[in-house]
Design an enzyme around this catalytic site. Structure first.
Site, PDB file in Angstrom:
ATOM      1  N   VAL A  87      -3.370  -2.939  -6.862  1.00  0.00           N
ATOM      2  CA  VAL A  87      -4.622  -2.747  -7.613  1.00  0.00           C
ATOM      3  C   VAL A  87      -4.769  -1.289  -8.031  1.00  0.00           C
ATOM      4  O   VAL A  87      -5.142  -0.977  -9.172  1.00  0.00           O
ATOM      5  CB  VAL A  87      -5.850  -3.162  -6.758  1.00  0.00           C
ATOM      6  CG1 VAL A  87      -7.148  -2.829  -7.485  1.00  0.00           C
ATOM      7  CG2 VAL A  87      -5.803  -4.646  -6.397  1.00  0.00           C
ATOM      8  N   TYR A 139      -8.912  -6.618   9.951  1.00  0.00           N
ATOM      9  CA  TYR A 139      -9.152  -6.343   8.526  1.00  0.00           C
ATOM     10  C   TYR A 139     -10.627  -6.572   8.176  1.00  0.00           C
ATOM     11  O   TYR A 139     -11.272  -5.718   7.562  1.00  0.00           O
ATOM     12  CB  TYR A 139      -8.255  -7.248   7.696  1.00  0.00           C
ATOM     13  CG  TYR A 139      -8.327  -7.030   6.198  1.00  0.00           C
ATOM     14  CD1 TYR A 139      -7.700  -5.936   5.606  1.00  0.00           C
ATOM     15  CD2 TYR A 139      -8.999  -7.930   5.380  1.00  0.00           C
ATOM     16  CE1 TYR A 139      -7.744  -5.758   4.224  1.00  0.00           C
ATOM     17  CE2 TYR A 139      -9.047  -7.757   3.998  1.00  0.00           C
ATOM     18  CZ  TYR A 139      -8.413  -6.662   3.429  1.00  0.00           C
ATOM     19  OH  TYR A 139      -8.459  -6.492   2.057  1.00  0.00           O
ATOM     20  N   GLY A 150      -0.482   1.485  -4.891  1.00  0.00           N
ATOM     21  CA  GLY A 150      -0.480   0.060  -4.557  1.00  0.00           C
ATOM     22  C   GLY A 150      -0.662  -0.801  -5.793  1.00  0.00           C
ATOM     23  O   GLY A 150      -0.698  -0.315  -6.935  1.00  0.00           O
ATOM     24  N   ASN A 160       0.175   7.014   1.245  1.00  0.00           N
ATOM     25  CA  ASN A 160       1.264   7.232   2.208  1.00  0.00           C
ATOM     26  C   ASN A 160       2.406   6.231   2.002  1.00  0.00           C
ATOM     27  O   ASN A 160       3.350   6.208   2.788  1.00  0.00           O
ATOM     28  CB  ASN A 160       0.751   7.137   3.651  1.00  0.00           C
ATOM     29  CG  ASN A 160       0.347   5.727   4.019  1.00  0.00           C
ATOM     30  OD1 ASN A 160       0.199   4.875   3.152  1.00  0.00           O
ATOM     31  ND2 ASN A 160       0.158   5.480   5.304  1.00  0.00           N
TER      32      ASN A 160
HETATM   33  P1  NAD Z   1      -1.679  -2.713  -1.683  1.00  0.00           P
HETATM   34  O1  NAD Z   1      -1.119  -2.859  -0.314  1.00  0.00           O
HETATM   35  O2  NAD Z   1      -0.806  -3.028  -2.840  1.00  0.00           O
HETATM   36  O3  NAD Z   1      -2.246  -1.255  -1.911  1.00  0.00           O
HETATM   37  C1  NAD Z   1      -2.792  -0.468  -0.886  1.00  0.00           C
HETATM   38  C2  NAD Z   1      -2.309   0.958  -1.082  1.00  0.00           C
HETATM   39  O4  NAD Z   1      -2.912   1.787  -0.072  1.00  0.00           O
HETATM   40  C3  NAD Z   1      -0.791   1.105  -0.905  1.00  0.00           C
HETATM   41  O5  NAD Z   1      -0.268   1.913  -1.926  1.00  0.00           O
HETATM   42  C4  NAD Z   1      -0.634   1.763   0.463  1.00  0.00           C
HETATM   43  O6  NAD Z   1       0.540   2.511   0.572  1.00  0.00           O
HETATM   44  C5  NAD Z   1      -1.899   2.624   0.515  1.00  0.00           C
HETATM   45  N1  NAD Z   1      -2.360   2.941   1.879  1.00  0.00           N
HETATM   46  C6  NAD Z   1      -2.627   2.074   2.883  1.00  0.00           C
HETATM   47  N2  NAD Z   1      -3.078   2.729   3.963  1.00  0.00           N
HETATM   48  C7  NAD Z   1      -3.086   4.054   3.631  1.00  0.00           C
HETATM   49  C8  NAD Z   1      -3.447   5.233   4.330  1.00  0.00           C
HETATM   50  N3  NAD Z   1      -3.893   5.204   5.607  1.00  0.00           N
HETATM   51  N4  NAD Z   1      -3.343   6.412   3.687  1.00  0.00           N
HETATM   52  C9  NAD Z   1      -2.910   6.475   2.401  1.00  0.00           C
HETATM   53  N5  NAD Z   1      -2.556   5.385   1.690  1.00  0.00           N
HETATM   54  C10 NAD Z   1      -2.639   4.187   2.303  1.00  0.00           C
HETATM   55  O7  NAD Z   1      -3.000  -3.626  -1.693  1.00  0.00           O
HETATM   56  P2  NAD Z   1      -3.926  -4.047  -2.920  1.00  0.00           P
HETATM   57  O8  NAD Z   1      -3.859  -5.509  -3.040  1.00  0.00           O
HETATM   58  O9  NAD Z   1      -3.641  -3.198  -4.084  1.00  0.00           O
HETATM   59  O10 NAD Z   1      -5.353  -3.690  -2.349  1.00  0.00           O
HETATM   60  C11 NAD Z   1      -6.013  -2.499  -2.705  1.00  0.00           C
HETATM   61  C12 NAD Z   1      -7.364  -2.456  -2.001  1.00  0.00           C
HETATM   62  O11 NAD Z   1      -8.178  -3.548  -2.421  1.00  0.00           O
HETATM   63  C13 NAD Z   1      -7.263  -2.555  -0.473  1.00  0.00           C
HETATM   64  O12 NAD Z   1      -8.235  -1.721   0.112  1.00  0.00           O
HETATM   65  C14 NAD Z   1      -7.591  -3.999  -0.201  1.00  0.00           C
HETATM   66  O13 NAD Z   1      -8.126  -4.178   1.089  1.00  0.00           O
HETATM   67  C15 NAD Z   1      -8.600  -4.298  -1.287  1.00  0.00           C
HETATM   68  N6  NAD Z   1      -8.651  -5.725  -1.626  1.00  0.00           N
HETATM   69  C16 NAD Z   1      -7.620  -6.292  -2.319  1.00  0.00           C
HETATM   70  C17 NAD Z   1      -7.665  -7.646  -2.604  1.00  0.00           C
HETATM   71  C18 NAD Z   1      -6.562  -8.323  -3.379  1.00  0.00           C
HETATM   72  O14 NAD Z   1      -6.614  -9.546  -3.567  1.00  0.00           O
HETATM   73  N7  NAD Z   1      -5.582  -7.610  -3.883  1.00  0.00           N
HETATM   74  C19 NAD Z   1      -8.749  -8.423  -2.183  1.00  0.00           C
HETATM   75  C20 NAD Z   1      -9.760  -7.806  -1.457  1.00  0.00           C
HETATM   76  C21 NAD Z   1      -9.712  -6.445  -1.206  1.00  0.00           C
END
Ligand code: NAD
Ligand code: UDP
Length: 328
Positions: A14, A152, A12, A34
């Protein structure tokens, strides 16, 4: 021997930046993903960093592959797996809840078996539509469990409670990062969050879609700062939740102006209804991160937006059919 880390959600936005940081520090990294919102393209830079990267395609809500359990021990497990954009909340709410509950449980069990540290990527969303400003970690929050964002917000709250329970009962070394709005390269242009939406619209000469009257605020952290913060938290001994975010606070309208100016877009903004329970004000109190982790963000909003502009330009050049995802 090299440190070994498992990064769930490593494909993903981050997660891929965190993997890059770990590989640069000499870690062996296993990505568990996934690809529901992750992308192979995010891993391209990482693959160039050498042979210490392994990618396992797997949904963490299913029992983990045996090879991970019985293979070489992990020192650190980062659980970043979760869809994170509000446009996903209506599309896959059950999956989001299962990922932070069943999925996180699988990873906590792995951490217990391996004697590994485990970090849960929580969110500022645990504060909901906060009645305290800025938000300190001691604030319990104001969340509507059955609203649009409930799947969420409550998933993250459950993930924190589950982590805390493993610490209480088994002394599993947990870490909880309450991540605030983060932006930068590798966000999907059509992911629906404010920065990708505004860049995608501005670069196409379209009106920026402002939900509500645009006075609601967020605080924006550049992604490489966040990755450093997550790493610093893992290395600390702090098992309490820690806000990881940049206290630079801007209204949605201010962000629209900034991105229109940066891109030279002249289209007027378009106002759309505010989604249910959209938080009015959000800014982290980062006292704990500073004192406990010695971490502070370094990238200014101006610099971060410039770096993001180059990235979104190249994304749209590669695929001109990309459009912002708008909540109607
Ligand atoms: P993103 O959607 O780019 O990355 C999430 C990754 O998790 C993806 O690669 C996705 O394919 C994978 N994924 C999701 N569900 C899955 C599962 N059941 N099994 C395996 N892989 C799975 O999101 P992001 O912005 O990179 O966020 C990363 C984390 O940080 C998340 O947990 C999100 O809730 C948290 N977060 C992000 C932000 C933000 O501003 N980016 C803010 C608060 C919290
Ligand atoms: N937002 C907006 N237009 C968009 C996308 C988002 O006005 O096209 C607003 C949204 O209502 C919220 C803020 O920008 O107030 C941040 O939204 P985002 O989805 O990025 O993150 P979150 O609401 O989860 O903090």
């Amino acid at each position: 021997m090299a440190m070994r880390a498992l990064v769930a959600g490593g494909a993903g936005f981050v997660g891929s930046h965190l993997c890059e940081l770990l590989l640069n520090k000499g870690y062996e990294v296993v990505v568990l993903d996934n690809f529901v919102t992750g992308r192979e393209a995010n891993l391209e830079t990482l693959r160039k960093l050498g042979h210490r990267l392994e990618v396992v395609r797997h949904d963490i809500t299913s029992p983990l592959p045996q090879s991970l359990k019985t293979g070489t021990r992990f020192d650190e497990i980062y659980n970043l797996a979760s869809p994170a954009s509000p446009v996903d909340f209506d599309v896959m709410p059950v999956f989001i809840m299962r990922t932070a509950s069943e999925g996180h449980l699988h990873l906590l069990e792995l951490a217990r078996e391996h004697g590994a540290r485990i970090l849960f990527a929580s969110s500022s969303e645990v504060y909901g539509d906060a009645e305290q400003h800025p938000q300190k970690e001691t604030y319990f929050g104001n969340v509507n469990p059955i609203g649009h964002r409930g799947c969420y917000d409550e998933a993250k709250r459950f993930g924190e409670a589950l982590s805390q329970s493993y610490w209480r009962q088994y002394k599993t070394p947990i870490r909880i990062a309450r991540i605030f709005n983060t932006y930068g390269p590798r966000m999907r242009a059509n992911d629906g969050r404010i920065i990708p939406n505004f860049f995608t619209q501005a670069l196409k000469g379209q009106s920026l879609t402002v939900y509500g009257d645009g006075t609601q605020t967020r605080s924006f952290c550049f992604v490489t700062d966040l990755a450093r913060g997550l790493y610093a938290l893992m290395q600390s001994e702090d098992t309490r939740p820690v806000n990881v975010g940049n206290p630079i606070e801007r209204s949605v309208l201010e962000m629209a102006d900034a991105i229109n100016r940066l891109t030279g877009n002249r289209a007027a903004v378009k106002y759309l209804p505010l989604p249910e329970n959209d938080p009015k004000l959000r800014r982290p109190d980062t006292t704990r991160a500073t004192s406990s982790l010695g971490w502070t963000p370094a990238v200014s909003l101006e610099k971060g937006l410039e770096l993001s502009l180059d990235y979104f330009k190249s994304e749209l050049a590669q695929d001109p059919t990309l459009e912002a995802s708008v909540i109607q």
